[in-house]
Write a protein that holds these residues in place. Sequence first.
Motif, PDB file in Angstrom:
ATOM      1  N   ASP A  81       0.816  -1.210   0.000  1.00 14.58           N
ATOM      2  CA  ASP A  81       0.000   0.000   0.000  1.00 14.58           C
ATOM      3  C   ASP A  81       0.851   1.261   0.000  1.00 14.58           C
ATOM      4  O   ASP A  81       0.415   2.310  -0.445  1.00 14.58           O
ATOM      5  CB  ASP A  81      -0.919   0.019   1.219  1.00 14.58           C
ATOM      6  N   ARG A 140      -7.190  -4.819  -2.067  1.00 17.34           N
ATOM      7  CA  ARG A 140      -7.370  -3.563  -1.329  1.00 17.34           C
ATOM      8  C   ARG A 140      -6.835  -2.434  -2.202  1.00 17.34           C
ATOM      9  O   ARG A 140      -5.634  -2.336  -2.432  1.00 17.34           O
ATOM     10  CB  ARG A 140      -6.635  -3.622   0.003  1.00 17.34           C
ATOM     11  N   LEU A 141      -7.747  -1.606  -2.711  1.00 15.04           N
ATOM     12  CA  LEU A 141      -7.386  -0.490  -3.577  1.00 15.04           C
ATOM     13  C   LEU A 141      -7.983   0.803  -3.032  1.00 15.04           C
ATOM     14  O   LEU A 141      -8.885   0.790  -2.191  1.00 15.04           O
ATOM     15  CB  LEU A 141      -7.894  -0.726  -5.007  1.00 15.04           C
ATOM     16  N   LYS A 142      -7.495   1.920  -3.560  1.00 14.30           N
ATOM     17  CA  LYS A 142      -7.988   3.224  -3.116  1.00 14.30           C
ATOM     18  C   LYS A 142      -9.337   3.524  -3.740  1.00 14.30           C
ATOM     19  O   LYS A 142      -9.605   3.177  -4.886  1.00 14.30           O
ATOM     20  CB  LYS A 142      -6.984   4.302  -3.518  1.00 14.30           C
ATOM     21  N   TRP A 155      -8.967   3.471   1.540  1.00 11.20           N
ATOM     22  CA  TRP A 155      -8.693   2.192   0.883  1.00 11.20           C
ATOM     23  C   TRP A 155      -9.855   1.247   1.173  1.00 11.20           C
ATOM     24  O   TRP A 155     -10.465   1.296   2.243  1.00 11.20           O
ATOM     25  CB  TRP A 155      -7.391   1.590   1.402  1.00 11.20           C
TER      26      TRP A 155
END
Length: 423
Positions: A26, A363-365, A372
């Motif tokens: 991340d 897990r992305l923004k 996130w």
Amino acid sequence: MIKEKNEMESTLFWMIFFTFGWTLIDGSEMERDFMWHLRKVPRVVSERTFPLTSPTFEADAKVVLRKVCGIECQKELPAPSLSDLEDSLSYETVFENGTRTLTRVKVQGLVLEPTQNISSKGAPVRRKRQVYGTDSRFSILDKRFLTNFPFNTAVKLSTGCSGILISPRHVLTAAHCVHDGKDYIKGSKKLRVGLLKMRNKGGGKKRRGSKRSRREVAGGDQREGSKDNLKEIAKAGRRRRRRKESARGQRVAEGRPTFQWTRVKNTHIPKGWATGESGDATLDYDYALLELKRAHKKKYMELGISPTIKKLPGGMIHFSGFDHDRADQLVYRFCSVSDESNDLLYQYCDAESGSTGSGVYLRLKEPDKKHWKRKIIAVYSGHQWVDVHGAQKDYNVAVRITPLKYAQICLWIHGDDANCTYG
């Protein structure tokens, strides 16, 4: 005591390890701007529903596909026509009373494009099954993690597979966990879903009146040599011994989950998988949606459309399930994706039977660039041999959630396509 301490230290080590791994993914790659990009998806609209004969529920639980078209094989195939896609996305629904229907669908707003299979240079060919080399899985034992997001979204099916919560009433899993391509498997007629919960300390029910009994023994009839008094003291001693034995057993059980079982109201399977006697099931459609009879109050994980490998942070995917070799423990793993096709992710995540049906997530923004979020982008299907350059190679395979599959699953959840225009 020393053993328990070592187990706790080992668990803590793994927790720090995978949390640190996520931080690296991340943090150090933030400049690459890994984000969820909402986009308009095609519409999948129910057209007509037909009654079907009730299934026999006689298929074996283990599904072995005779042949899976690999990446190079798929490159040579023509792009499916609109009618082919509509046929594959039409779906069966089996209800808890054993009745069954087929719903035909229409696809609207789809722009047909040539088949594009983006390949990356993957890991060397391996010949071991499911667990490749060093076993990189680890069990989630701490209740602080088990009962919280994202691990609390993992569920266990009574047929022996895993699944993931995607709404207050719905579980996403692999189609082969309930259907072998021709019939529903044994045990799926009374299908149940197990939701994680921790064992209560002290073994559950409180022993009412135990303190009172002790007070009565200590302060009641204390005459020297009283037979009744001696009997009461002996009974109190036996109760204390039983409580100590129960407490020891409870300490052994701590950290291991139990399940709250809920019946399944109905099951949806795409026709691309439920082929009946007409042909073999297609791995691209190895997913199913289960509607629970009772809603739960746990936090669930939302659906997302699967990005390409280049848009995965570190090229990594994550999933948790109930592998058979770890006795009801929740097992977490993450690994890099080796290759991909339009519908499948090929990887070497260590996994044993029982983990199939797990939700693969990222897990992305979020688009606002402040938060996130984890979303499900595939369903873990299991170990398969696939054709690559005319040779058979083994992978652990996950079925990607494409825009069309997103629209179809969203239709299953909501009953119409009103909430399924963007994903």
